[in-house]
Design a protein around this motif. Structure first.
Motif, PDB file in Angstrom:
ATOM      1  N   GLY A 160       0.834  -1.198   0.000  1.00 18.55           N
ATOM      2  CA  GLY A 160       0.000   0.000   0.000  1.00 18.55           C
ATOM      3  C   GLY A 160       0.864   1.242   0.000  1.00 18.55           C
ATOM      4  O   GLY A 160       2.095   1.186   0.058  1.00 18.55           O
ATOM      5  N   THR A 161       0.207   2.355  -0.047  1.00 13.71           N
ATOM      6  CA  THR A 161       0.950   3.612  -0.079  1.00 13.71           C
ATOM      7  C   THR A 161       1.435   3.982   1.294  1.00 13.71           C
ATOM      8  O   THR A 161       0.796   3.685   2.304  1.00 13.71           O
ATOM      9  CB  THR A 161       0.058   4.741  -0.614  1.00 13.71           C
ATOM     10  OG1 THR A 161      -1.112   4.820   0.209  1.00 13.71           O
ATOM     11  CG2 THR A 161      -0.356   4.447  -2.044  1.00 13.71           C
ATOM     12  N   ALA A 162       2.563   4.636   1.357  1.00 14.79           N
ATOM     13  CA  ALA A 162       3.121   5.077   2.628  1.00 14.79           C
ATOM     14  C   ALA A 162       2.309   6.237   3.163  1.00 14.79           C
ATOM     15  O   ALA A 162       1.550   6.888   2.445  1.00 14.79           O
ATOM     16  CB  ALA A 162       4.588   5.492   2.447  1.00 14.79           C
ATOM     17  N   ALA A 163       2.492   6.492   4.445  1.00 12.82           N
ATOM     18  CA  ALA A 163       1.808   7.625   5.059  1.00 12.82           C
ATOM     19  C   ALA A 163       2.219   8.914   4.360  1.00 12.82           C
ATOM     20  O   ALA A 163       3.327   9.058   3.850  1.00 12.82           O
ATOM     21  CB  ALA A 163       2.156   7.687   6.537  1.00 12.82           C
ATOM     22  N   ALA A 164       1.307   9.847   4.359  1.00 15.69           N
ATOM     23  CA  ALA A 164       1.558  11.116   3.662  1.00 15.69           C
ATOM     24  C   ALA A 164       2.741  11.848   4.264  1.00 15.69           C
ATOM     25  O   ALA A 164       2.984  11.793   5.450  1.00 15.69           O
ATOM     26  CB  ALA A 164       0.309  11.987   3.743  1.00 15.69           C
ATOM     27  N   THR A 165       3.479  12.535   3.438  1.00 12.99           N
ATOM     28  CA  THR A 165       4.541  13.383   3.932  1.00 12.99           C
ATOM     29  C   THR A 165       3.948  14.661   4.491  1.00 12.99           C
ATOM     30  O   THR A 165       2.767  14.926   4.363  1.00 12.99           O
ATOM     31  CB  THR A 165       5.531  13.724   2.804  1.00 12.99           C
ATOM     32  OG1 THR A 165       4.842  14.506   1.834  1.00 12.99           O
ATOM     33  CG2 THR A 165       6.082  12.468   2.160  1.00 12.99           C
ATOM     34  N   THR A 166       4.795  15.475   5.105  1.00 12.92           N
ATOM     35  CA  THR A 166       4.298  16.703   5.719  1.00 12.92           C
ATOM     36  C   THR A 166       4.348  17.882   4.750  1.00 12.92           C
ATOM     37  O   THR A 166       4.083  19.003   5.130  1.00 12.92           O
ATOM     38  CB  THR A 166       5.140  17.043   6.957  1.00 12.92           C
ATOM     39  OG1 THR A 166       6.502  17.201   6.558  1.00 12.92           O
ATOM     40  CG2 THR A 166       5.040  15.935   7.984  1.00 12.92           C
ATOM     41  N   GLY A 167       4.671  17.655   3.495  1.00 11.54           N
ATOM     42  CA  GLY A 167       4.823  18.766   2.575  1.00 11.54           C
ATOM     43  C   GLY A 167       3.560  19.577   2.365  1.00 11.54           C
ATOM     44  O   GLY A 167       3.613  20.780   2.214  1.00 11.54           O
ATOM     45  N   GLY A 168       2.386  18.920   2.339  1.00 11.27           N
ATOM     46  CA  GLY A 168       1.164  19.641   2.076  1.00 11.27           C
ATOM     47  C   GLY A 168       0.124  19.495   3.159  1.00 11.27           C
ATOM     48  O   GLY A 168      -1.056  19.674   2.894  1.00 11.27           O
ATOM     49  N   THR A 169       0.529  19.119   4.346  1.00  8.60           N
ATOM     50  CA  THR A 169      -0.441  18.875   5.402  1.00  8.60           C
ATOM     51  C   THR A 169      -0.880  20.166   6.070  1.00  8.60           C
ATOM     52  O   THR A 169      -0.138  21.143   6.094  1.00  8.60           O
ATOM     53  CB  THR A 169       0.120  17.918   6.461  1.00  8.60           C
ATOM     54  OG1 THR A 169      -0.913  17.617   7.412  1.00  8.60           O
ATOM     55  CG2 THR A 169       1.291  18.536   7.195  1.00  8.60           C
ATOM     56  N   ALA A 170      -2.098  20.152   6.599  1.00  6.96           N
ATOM     57  CA  ALA A 170      -2.618  21.301   7.337  1.00  6.96           C
ATOM     58  C   ALA A 170      -2.646  21.025   8.829  1.00  6.96           C
ATOM     59  O   ALA A 170      -3.233  21.790   9.589  1.00  6.96           O
ATOM     60  CB  ALA A 170      -4.028  21.634   6.846  1.00  6.96           C
ATOM     61  N   ALA A 171      -2.034  19.943   9.270  1.00  6.75           N
ATOM     62  CA  ALA A 171      -2.031  19.592  10.690  1.00  6.75           C
ATOM     63  C   ALA A 171      -1.264  20.623  11.502  1.00  6.75           C
ATOM     64  O   ALA A 171      -0.295  21.216  11.031  1.00  6.75           O
ATOM     65  CB  ALA A 171      -1.408  18.211  10.881  1.00  6.75           C
ATOM     66  N   ALA A 172      -1.700  20.821  12.743  1.00  6.72           N
ATOM     67  CA  ALA A 172      -0.992  21.743  13.629  1.00  6.72           C
ATOM     68  C   ALA A 172       0.388  21.209  13.980  1.00  6.72           C
ATOM     69  O   ALA A 172       1.358  21.973  14.059  1.00  6.72           O
ATOM     70  CB  ALA A 172      -1.810  21.982  14.895  1.00  6.72           C
ATOM     71  N   THR A 173       0.485  19.902  14.200  1.00  4.51           N
ATOM     72  CA  THR A 173       1.772  19.266  14.436  1.00  4.51           C
ATOM     73  C   THR A 173       1.798  17.933  13.711  1.00  4.51           C
ATOM     74  O   THR A 173       0.755  17.313  13.480  1.00  4.51           O
ATOM     75  CB  THR A 173       2.049  19.012  15.933  1.00  4.51           C
ATOM     76  OG1 THR A 173       1.111  18.039  16.442  1.00  4.51           O
ATOM     77  CG2 THR A 173       1.956  20.282  16.747  1.00  4.51           C
ATOM     78  N   CYS A 174       2.994  17.483  13.347  1.00  8.94           N
ATOM     79  CA  CYS A 174       3.187  16.181  12.719  1.00  8.94           C
ATOM     80  C   CYS A 174       4.288  15.444  13.469  1.00  8.94           C
ATOM     81  O   CYS A 174       5.391  15.983  13.641  1.00  8.94           O
ATOM     82  CB  CYS A 174       3.578  16.323  11.254  1.00  8.94           C
ATOM     83  SG  CYS A 174       2.330  17.138  10.241  1.00  8.94           S
ATOM     84  N   TRP A 175       3.978  14.220  13.895  1.00  7.18           N
ATOM     85  CA  TRP A 175       4.904  13.420  14.688  1.00  7.18           C
ATOM     86  C   TRP A 175       5.220  12.115  13.962  1.00  7.18           C
ATOM     87  O   TRP A 175       4.370  11.565  13.273  1.00  7.18           O
ATOM     88  CB  TRP A 175       4.293  13.073  16.032  1.00  7.18           C
ATOM     89  CG  TRP A 175       3.872  14.232  16.871  1.00  7.18           C
ATOM     90  CD1 TRP A 175       2.698  14.942  16.771  1.00  7.18           C
ATOM     91  CD2 TRP A 175       4.604  14.827  17.942  1.00  7.18           C
ATOM     92  NE1 TRP A 175       2.665  15.934  17.717  1.00  7.18           N
ATOM     93  CE2 TRP A 175       3.822  15.889  18.455  1.00  7.18           C
ATOM     94  CE3 TRP A 175       5.841  14.559  18.522  1.00  7.18           C
ATOM     95  CZ2 TRP A 175       4.241  16.676  19.526  1.00  7.18           C
ATOM     96  CZ3 TRP A 175       6.256  15.345  19.586  1.00  7.18           C
ATOM     97  CH2 TRP A 175       5.470  16.389  20.077  1.00  7.18           C
ATOM     98  N   ARG A 176       6.436  11.613  14.185  1.00 10.25           N
ATOM     99  CA  ARG A 176       6.811  10.274  13.768  1.00 10.25           C
ATOM    100  C   ARG A 176       7.323   9.548  15.010  1.00 10.25           C
ATOM    101  O   ARG A 176       8.221  10.037  15.697  1.00 10.25           O
ATOM    102  CB  ARG A 176       7.875  10.313  12.667  1.00 10.25           C
ATOM    103  CG  ARG A 176       7.366  10.943  11.372  1.00 10.25           C
ATOM    104  CD  ARG A 176       6.250  10.138  10.738  1.00 10.25           C
ATOM    105  NE  ARG A 176       5.705  10.785   9.544  1.00 10.25           N
ATOM    106  CZ  ARG A 176       4.614  11.534   9.529  1.00 10.25           C
ATOM    107  NH1 ARG A 176       3.962  11.778  10.662  1.00 10.25           N
ATOM    108  NH2 ARG A 176       4.171  12.051   8.405  1.00 10.25           N
ATOM    109  N   VAL A 177       6.736   8.384  15.274  1.00 15.01           N
ATOM    110  CA  VAL A 177       6.980   7.678  16.531  1.00 15.01           C
ATOM    111  C   VAL A 177       7.509   6.284  16.242  1.00 15.01           C
ATOM    112  O   VAL A 177       6.968   5.563  15.393  1.00 15.01           O
ATOM    113  CB  VAL A 177       5.675   7.571  17.356  1.00 15.01           C
ATOM    114  CG1 VAL A 177       5.961   6.994  18.742  1.00 15.01           C
ATOM    115  CG2 VAL A 177       4.985   8.928  17.476  1.00 15.01           C
TER     116      VAL A 177
END
Length: 267
Positions: free
Chosen positions: A176-193
Motif C-alpha cells: 500500500g501507499t506510505a503515510a503522507a509526507t508533511t509537505g502539504g499537510t494542514a495539521a498543527a503538528t506532525c509526529w513520527r513515533v
C-alpha cells in the motif's frame, strides 16, 4: 527566467496563504510533562486543532508505538478539568485495539468509544462528525493520509466544539501507499513515533515504562525536534501519571542515558 521565478514565488505564497487559512484558534495547550518538549510546541500541544501521528519502519503498518503515544496524549487531555465528562472516540480500520493496554497508558475504558470504519472515506467522515459532537474531547482516527480538503473539514469540526483530533497514519500490511509526507499537510503538528528500549523495572526485574523515539517534523508556531521519551511514572498504585504524560530521557545524539555513577561502576 525572472518571470518564471516570480511565478513560482507567487504560487508558493498562495500555498502558504491557503495553509494559513486552514489553521484555527488554539483552545488552550496541553503540557507534555517536560518544558523542553512544551517549548518546541510554543508552550504545549495546541488543543482545538488536529494533529498527525505516524510510525516509521514497520510501525507504519502495525501502528503500535504511534497508538501508544496518542493514547498518552488523549489520557492527559481527558484528565484536564475542562474535559470533565467528555469521552475519547477511537476510529479503527482494523480490529486490533487492546483496551486493557490503553488503560495501562492512562486512557480509561469507560470514557472510550470505539468505532470500526469500512474504508478511508468513512473513517474521515466519522472523525469529522465525532469532533463536532457534544461530549467528545478527543478523536483518534486510523487513516492512510489527510489531504488539504479533508484537513480543512477536520479543522472546522474541531472549531465547532473545541475538540482535538489525533490522526494516526497507518498503511495496509504488506504494502500500500506510505503515510503522507508533511509537505502539504494542514495539521498543527506532525509526529513520527518509533519504539525505544525500555529501562529495567524496579529491582532490575521486567521492563520499565514504555519508551519511544519522537520526531516532531512539523510544529506550527514552534520548531521541530527529536527526543527519546518514556511514559510518565506511575502513581502509588501503578496508575499512569496522566498529568505528566511524558518524561524526556534524551535528545537526539545524546546516547549517554545512564547516570555518571552507573557508568563509573560499570568501568
Amino acid at each position: 527566467m525572472d518571470g518564471d521565478r516570480r511565478k513560482r514565488l507567487a504560487a508558493l505564497r498562495a500555498d502558504i496563504r491557503r495553509l494559513e487559512r486552514v489553521a484555527g484558534p488554539v483552545r488552550g495547550r496541553l503540557s507534555l510533562g517536560d518544558p523542553r518538549l512544551d517549548s518546541a510546541l510554543g508552550g504545549g500541544l495546541p488543543l482545538g486543532q488536529w494533529h498527525e501521528i505516524g510510525g516509521e519502519g514497520t510501525e507504519a503498518e502495525t501502528g503500535a508505538a504511534p497508538a501508544a503515544f496518542a493514547a498518552r496524549l488523549a489520557a492527559a487531555l481527558l484528565a484536564r478539568p475542562d474535559q470533565r465528562g467528555r469521552s475519547a472516540v477511537w476510529i479503527l480500520r482494523r480490529d486490533d485495539l487492546f483496551p486493557p493496554g490503553l488503560a495501562g497508558l492512562g486512557l480509561p475504558a469507560d470514557r472510550l468509544v470505539g468505532v470500526c470504519a469500512r474504508d478511508e472515506d468513512e473513517a474521515l467522515a466519522v472523525a469529522e462528525d465525532a469532533l463536532a459532537a457534544p461530549g467528545v474531547g478527543v478523536v483518534l482516527a486510523e487513516v492512510g493520509a489527510v489531504d488539504l480538503t479533508a484537513g480543512r473539514r477536520l479543522q472546522l469540526a474541531c472549531e465547532a466544539r473545541g475538540g482535538t483530533g489525533l490522526m494516526l497514519l497507518r498503511r495496509p500490511f504488506g504494502g500500500g501507499t506510505a503515510a503522507a509526507t508533511t509537505g502539504g499537510t494542514a495539521a498543527a503538528t506532525c509526529w513520527r513515533v518509533s519504539p525505544a528500549a525500555s529501562a529495567p523495572g524496579p529491582g532490575g526485574l521486567g521492563l520499565g515504562a514504555p519508551r519511544w523515539r519522537l520526531r516532531l517534523v512539523r510544529s506550527r508556531g514552534g520548531r521541530t525536534g527529536d527526543w527519546r521519551v518514556e511514559a510518565g511514572a506511575g502513581g502509588d498504585e501503578g496508575e499512569a501519571d496522566v498529568a505528566h504524560p511524558l518524561r524526556l530521557v534524551a535528545e537526539l545524539g545524546d546516547r549517554d542515558l545512564a547516570a555518571p555513577a552507573a557508568l563509573s561502576a560499570a568501568g
